[in-house]
Design an enzyme around this catalytic site. Sequence first.
Site, PDB file in Angstrom:
ATOM      1  N   HIS A 273      40.227   6.226 -24.473  1.00  0.00           N
ATOM      2  CA  HIS A 273      39.664   7.414 -25.125  1.00  0.00           C
ATOM      3  C   HIS A 273      40.262   7.591 -26.522  1.00  0.00           C
ATOM      4  O   HIS A 273      39.557   7.439 -27.504  1.00  0.00           O
ATOM      5  CB  HIS A 273      39.831   8.682 -24.285  1.00  0.00           C
ATOM      6  CG  HIS A 273      39.207   8.603 -22.942  1.00  0.00           C
ATOM      7  ND1 HIS A 273      37.863   8.365 -22.766  1.00  0.00           N
ATOM      8  CD2 HIS A 273      39.742   8.708 -21.684  1.00  0.00           C
ATOM      9  CE1 HIS A 273      37.584   8.330 -21.477  1.00  0.00           C
ATOM     10  NE2 HIS A 273      38.708   8.536 -20.804  1.00  0.00           N
ATOM     11  N   ASP A 324      33.625   4.097 -17.698  1.00  0.00           N
ATOM     12  CA  ASP A 324      34.413   5.220 -17.192  1.00  0.00           C
ATOM     13  C   ASP A 324      33.781   5.865 -15.952  1.00  0.00           C
ATOM     14  O   ASP A 324      33.854   5.336 -14.861  1.00  0.00           O
ATOM     15  CB  ASP A 324      34.634   6.223 -18.313  1.00  0.00           C
ATOM     16  CG  ASP A 324      35.745   7.231 -18.024  1.00  0.00           C
ATOM     17  OD1 ASP A 324      36.293   7.205 -16.901  1.00  0.00           O
ATOM     18  OD2 ASP A 324      36.064   8.033 -18.900  1.00  0.00           O
TER      19      ASP A 324
END
Length: 461
Positions: A273, A324
């Site tokens: 991220h 993810d």
Amino acid sequence: MSGLKKLHAPLAWVDGRWQRDVLLSVDASGHWSEITINLPAPADAERLNGPVIPSLVNAHSHAFQRAFVGLAERREAGQDDFWGWRDRMYALALRISPQQLHAVASQLYTEMLRGGYTQVCEFHYLHHPAQGQEFDDELDMAWALATAAEDVGIGLTLLPVVYTRSGFGADSLRADQHRFAADADWAWRAHQRVMAAGLPRVNAGVALHSLRGAAPQDITRLQSLVGAADLPIHIHVAEQTLEVADCLKATGMRPLQWLAEAGHLDPRWQLVHATHADPADIEAVARSGAGIVICPGTEANLGDGLCDLPGWLQAGVPLTVGSDSQVTRGWVEELRWLEYGQRLALRQRNVAAAPGSQPSSAARLFDAAVAGGARAAGFSAWGLTPGARADALVLNRDADALRGLPDEALLDAVVFGSNGSPWQSVWVAGRARPWRAPQRVGDAFEAAMRELWSPDSTPGS
């Protein structure tokens, strides 16, 4: 040196540009032994009926969350955010069994092949049984993932996760996080066992859940166990503004700043991220050689925010993408929204392009993802290059998005003009792989979903 198998492409993406008449030789281990350009097809070569591009590594995946896709898209009252989503997601994390995980992962991994991924990095923290007892083998959940990958034919990098606390200042996990508990010694033992199993196309690294989920001593201990071993080390970091604020309150530093100043970062590290990074954070990461893994689909779905893509690119930090939470399962959409998010925020076009060196936003992001994905999965090479595993995608020139286009525009159209999977075949280790889920895989997935979400179902064990 000639490989045991020869493939010939009329056009292929080699060294960051289209090359004509490309002979791709595959050795006995399923790796590219030689790539030769401008060579007419030999009589003994299999002709590929379309342009060839590298597949990508999916550098961040939680396979079990495929069973949660579409089940958190309502807001009955108040405000919804990442933390509310996480608490609802735990309802799944606390009940899924190894058998159900295998069914869900098998469906997911087939979808990933269809989406152009041929290797997936599993950030795996569902370690223990739902009811708190012990599995016969403490890696039963990990083996469920490995078996699913083997059954489908995708490559897998398993990342056993260190997870010891519920947040900054906490000394343990919450009651609804008991399945996640693993210290550095547990994760390292899991890594060693996966590597010792010698499964085809399965390797392992290690991971730390986050700075809020692993204490400083956990990080130090894991690094002492890893030593100088050349393997990927992944961590969630700076995904949420609250996480950054909590880290500042607890340590006096931002998460990326803390990792850099503590001396932990090096080229093995993959920062997942890295959404909320300031220029000093980016500069520190660039000096360390660490890479970042951006997950635009999930970051949008969870309301995380937008990363500083121009800053990361300008600093030369290796980057790649991942699925993810599985709201997207193909790299085309991830690359598209990596660029589109920037366009919306900055009110500009072709933000990722580099005039003078790489004017194509799609090509610059794609090449970055190819190289960054290799590092994230622990490979020395990836793509159409000698030594890399012989994975590739054969484009379909008759696909709506590609029909009639000049060659030089093909990759741009794949990323910005296609509906997802404009290829006719997916190759893994020199073999074309089925990329539509067999009926048995779909049936098992549906059965697992009914078991997980019917009102009278009980948690898995």
